[in-house]
Write a protein that holds these residues in place. Structure first.
Motif, PDB file in Angstrom:
ATOM      1  N   ILE A   1      -8.008 -29.014  26.324  1.00 36.93           N
ATOM      2  CA  ILE A   1      -8.839 -29.577  27.382  1.00 36.93           C
ATOM      3  C   ILE A   1      -8.562 -31.075  27.473  1.00 36.93           C
ATOM      4  O   ILE A   1      -8.085 -31.687  26.509  1.00 36.93           O
ATOM      5  CB  ILE A   1     -10.343 -29.329  27.150  1.00 36.93           C
ATOM      6  CG1 ILE A   1     -10.836 -30.085  25.910  1.00 36.93           C
ATOM      7  CG2 ILE A   1     -10.626 -27.843  27.032  1.00 36.93           C
ATOM      8  CD1 ILE A   1     -12.345 -30.029  25.728  1.00 36.93           C
TER       9      ILE A   1
ATOM     10  N   ASP B   1     -11.012 -33.197  29.312  1.00 39.67           N
ATOM     11  CA  ASP B   1     -12.257 -33.927  29.556  1.00 39.67           C
ATOM     12  C   ASP B   1     -13.429 -33.083  29.071  1.00 39.67           C
ATOM     13  O   ASP B   1     -13.309 -31.868  28.824  1.00 39.67           O
ATOM     14  CB  ASP B   1     -12.419 -34.321  31.028  1.00 39.67           C
ATOM     15  CG  ASP B   1     -12.448 -33.130  31.968  1.00 39.67           C
ATOM     16  OD1 ASP B   1     -13.242 -32.194  31.723  1.00 39.67           O
ATOM     17  OD2 ASP B   1     -11.696 -33.137  32.958  1.00 39.67           O
ATOM     18  N   LEU B   2     -14.593 -33.715  28.956  1.00 38.26           N
ATOM     19  CA  LEU B   2     -15.767 -33.036  28.422  1.00 38.26           C
ATOM     20  C   LEU B   2     -16.281 -31.938  29.341  1.00 38.26           C
ATOM     21  O   LEU B   2     -16.941 -31.003  28.885  1.00 38.26           O
ATOM     22  CB  LEU B   2     -16.876 -34.060  28.153  1.00 38.26           C
ATOM     23  CG  LEU B   2     -16.636 -34.998  26.963  1.00 38.26           C
ATOM     24  CD1 LEU B   2     -17.710 -36.085  26.920  1.00 38.26           C
ATOM     25  CD2 LEU B   2     -16.613 -34.225  25.655  1.00 38.26           C
ATOM     26  N   ASP B   3     -15.978 -32.027  30.637  1.00 42.97           N
ATOM     27  CA  ASP B   3     -16.430 -31.004  31.575  1.00 42.97           C
ATOM     28  C   ASP B   3     -15.831 -29.637  31.244  1.00 42.97           C
ATOM     29  O   ASP B   3     -16.393 -28.599  31.601  1.00 42.97           O
ATOM     30  CB  ASP B   3     -16.048 -31.383  33.011  1.00 42.97           C
ATOM     31  CG  ASP B   3     -16.835 -32.583  33.522  1.00 42.97           C
ATOM     32  OD1 ASP B   3     -17.902 -32.881  32.941  1.00 42.97           O
ATOM     33  OD2 ASP B   3     -16.371 -33.224  34.492  1.00 42.97           O
ATOM     34  N   GLN B   4     -14.687 -29.625  30.568  1.00 43.51           N
ATOM     35  CA  GLN B   4     -14.004 -28.371  30.245  1.00 43.51           C
ATOM     36  C   GLN B   4     -14.433 -27.811  28.886  1.00 43.51           C
ATOM     37  O   GLN B   4     -14.041 -26.699  28.520  1.00 43.51           O
ATOM     38  CB  GLN B   4     -12.488 -28.588  30.242  1.00 43.51           C
ATOM     39  CG  GLN B   4     -11.923 -29.047  31.575  1.00 43.51           C
ATOM     40  CD  GLN B   4     -10.472 -29.493  31.471  1.00 43.51           C
ATOM     41  OE1 GLN B   4      -9.964 -29.757  30.379  1.00 43.51           O
ATOM     42  NE2 GLN B   4      -9.799 -29.588  32.600  1.00 43.51           N
TER      43      GLN B   4
ATOM     44  N   GLU C   1     -17.394 -26.772  27.467  1.00 42.94           N
ATOM     45  CA  GLU C   1     -18.254 -25.600  27.336  1.00 42.94           C
ATOM     46  C   GLU C   1     -17.514 -24.304  27.652  1.00 42.94           C
ATOM     47  O   GLU C   1     -17.704 -23.291  26.983  1.00 42.94           O
ATOM     48  CB  GLU C   1     -19.492 -25.746  28.220  1.00 42.94           C
ATOM     49  CG  GLU C   1     -20.499 -26.742  27.693  1.00 42.94           C
ATOM     50  CD  GLU C   1     -20.903 -26.489  26.239  1.00 42.94           C
ATOM     51  OE1 GLU C   1     -21.115 -25.304  25.874  1.00 42.94           O
ATOM     52  OE2 GLU C   1     -20.994 -27.457  25.465  1.00 42.94           O
TER      53      GLU C   1
ATOM     54  N   ASP D   1     -15.417 -39.979  23.994  1.00 40.10           N
ATOM     55  CA  ASP D   1     -15.498 -38.585  24.439  1.00 40.10           C
ATOM     56  C   ASP D   1     -15.177 -37.619  23.298  1.00 40.10           C
ATOM     57  O   ASP D   1     -15.767 -36.532  23.204  1.00 40.10           O
ATOM     58  CB  ASP D   1     -14.553 -38.341  25.613  1.00 40.10           C
ATOM     59  CG  ASP D   1     -15.117 -38.850  26.932  1.00 40.10           C
ATOM     60  OD1 ASP D   1     -16.289 -39.298  26.941  1.00 40.10           O
ATOM     61  OD2 ASP D   1     -14.389 -38.824  27.938  1.00 40.10           O
TER      62      ASP D   1
ATOM     63  N   GLU E   1     -18.209 -37.312  21.184  1.00 41.57           N
ATOM     64  CA  GLU E   1     -19.190 -36.467  21.863  1.00 41.57           C
ATOM     65  C   GLU E   1     -18.785 -34.995  21.771  1.00 41.57           C
ATOM     66  O   GLU E   1     -19.642 -34.109  21.609  1.00 41.57           O
ATOM     67  CB  GLU E   1     -19.320 -36.893  23.327  1.00 41.57           C
ATOM     68  CG  GLU E   1     -20.277 -36.062  24.162  1.00 41.57           C
ATOM     69  CD  GLU E   1     -21.727 -36.114  23.680  1.00 41.57           C
ATOM     70  OE1 GLU E   1     -22.516 -35.256  24.130  1.00 41.57           O
ATOM     71  OE2 GLU E   1     -22.072 -37.008  22.872  1.00 41.57           O
TER      72      GLU E   1
ATOM     73  N   ARG F   1     -21.051 -31.954  20.331  1.00 44.38           N
ATOM     74  CA  ARG F   1     -21.389 -30.757  21.106  1.00 44.38           C
ATOM     75  C   ARG F   1     -20.831 -29.479  20.474  1.00 44.38           C
ATOM     76  O   ARG F   1     -21.460 -28.417  20.541  1.00 44.38           O
ATOM     77  CB  ARG F   1     -20.853 -30.877  22.531  1.00 44.38           C
ATOM     78  CG  ARG F   1     -21.509 -31.959  23.369  1.00 44.38           C
ATOM     79  CD  ARG F   1     -21.010 -31.849  24.812  1.00 44.38           C
ATOM     80  NE  ARG F   1     -21.398 -33.008  25.614  1.00 44.38           N
ATOM     81  CZ  ARG F   1     -21.086 -33.157  26.895  1.00 44.38           C
ATOM     82  NH1 ARG F   1     -20.390 -32.208  27.527  1.00 44.38           N
ATOM     83  NH2 ARG F   1     -21.460 -34.244  27.560  1.00 44.38           N
TER      84      ARG F   1
END
Length: 284
Positions: A202, A204-207, A209, A228, A231, A235
């Motif tokens: 991935i 970025d963090l949007d990917q 989950e 990031d 983070e 998560r």
């Protein structure tokens, strides 16, 4: 003891290099050196480094003299200082001179990789992050270079495309074109090759989950900021191993490790390592 590559792998690499050098047709040595002459030569370090490659160097001499022997002064993976004697080889002088350049080429380059790797390993000491290599290796020399990484204290990542599954950005595009989700892709891999670990890349963090929902063993954080990555560690909370990658260097690697990632892959271990200056000095 650090396990060297299989003998057949070493032999093939050495024979290929000797053929390239036309060592069996050495016009100088075959004319000027008598076949019965034997001698000893020392591998002398001209600079500090970490040792890797003596089994490969010895094989170069044994192609021409199967009785060639090595007296080792520094063990594979050991640090050495400039002016150290690393080892001494005893064999036919003809064999020594025919194989000298090839033996040194391998030894200098593999020591360079081991030395470069050790610098990265030292830089992250105490953080818990391991330093991984990549597949960015010299064609035909992958097993030798990955061995040198081990000598430097690094950890080998997937050796080849069959050793581990990795869904990268282009795979994601291909899945999307086929109207398949990331989870569909991971499931297809598990069905085809059960037991093989899966990693999802991935950027970025949007990917994150979606990647976690697909339940891979590893998630690759590609070219993400340190904030990031930290983070992502928070998560993920141990649901997958996290690997950091992209433009890692000796100045940045410590801060990356301190984000809490499990591993940091460094293509430079193999594609950008230099050679350590080593000479072979003949003595009788």
């Amino acid at each position: 003891m650090i396990q060297p590559p299989p003998e057949g792998v070493i032999r093939l690499a050495v024979e290929t290099a000797l053929a390239e050098d036309r060592a069996a047709e050495d016009v100088t040595t075959l004319a000027a050196v008598t076949p019965s002459l034997r001698g000893t030569a020392r591998f002398l370090a001209k600079q500090d480094g970490v040792l890797a490659g003596l089994p490969v160097a010895l094989e170069a001499f044994r192609v021409f003299d199967p009785t060639a022997g090595l007296a080792v002064h520094v063990q594979e993976g050991g640090r050495f200082a400039a002016r150290s004697i690393l080892a001494e080889v005893t064999c036919s002088v003809r064999a020594m001179l025919q194989a000298e350049r090839v033996a040194l080429n391998f030894l200098q380059r593999l020591c360079g990789t081991a030395t470069h790797t050790r610098a990265f390993v030292d830089a992250v000491a105490g953080t818990g992050a391991v330093i991984l290599d990549t597949r960015k290796t010299t064609p035909g020399l992958r097993d030798l270079e990955k061995y040198a990484v081990r000598c430097g204290g690094g950890t080998n990542h997937r050796r080849d495309l069959a050793a581990m599954a990795m869904i990268k950005d282009n795979h994601r595009e291909a899945l999307a074109r086929a109207e398949m989700s990331l989870a569909d892709g991971v499931a297809a891999i598990r069905q085809r090759t059960p037991g093989v670990a899966v990693e999802v890349e991935i950027d970025d963090l949007d990917q994150l989950e979606a990647a976690l929902a697909a339940r891979p063993e590893w998630i690759l954080l590609d070219n993400m900021s340190n904030a990031d990555m930290a983070e992502a560690v928070r998560r993920t909370h141990g649901r997958a191993k996290l690997e950091a990658s992209g433009g890692v260097n000796l100045k940045s690697v410590r801060a990356i490790a301190e984000t809490g990632v499990d591993a940091i892959s460094v293509g430079a271990l193999t594609h950008s390592a230099g050679s350590v200056d080593i000479s072979l000095d003949l003595e009788f």
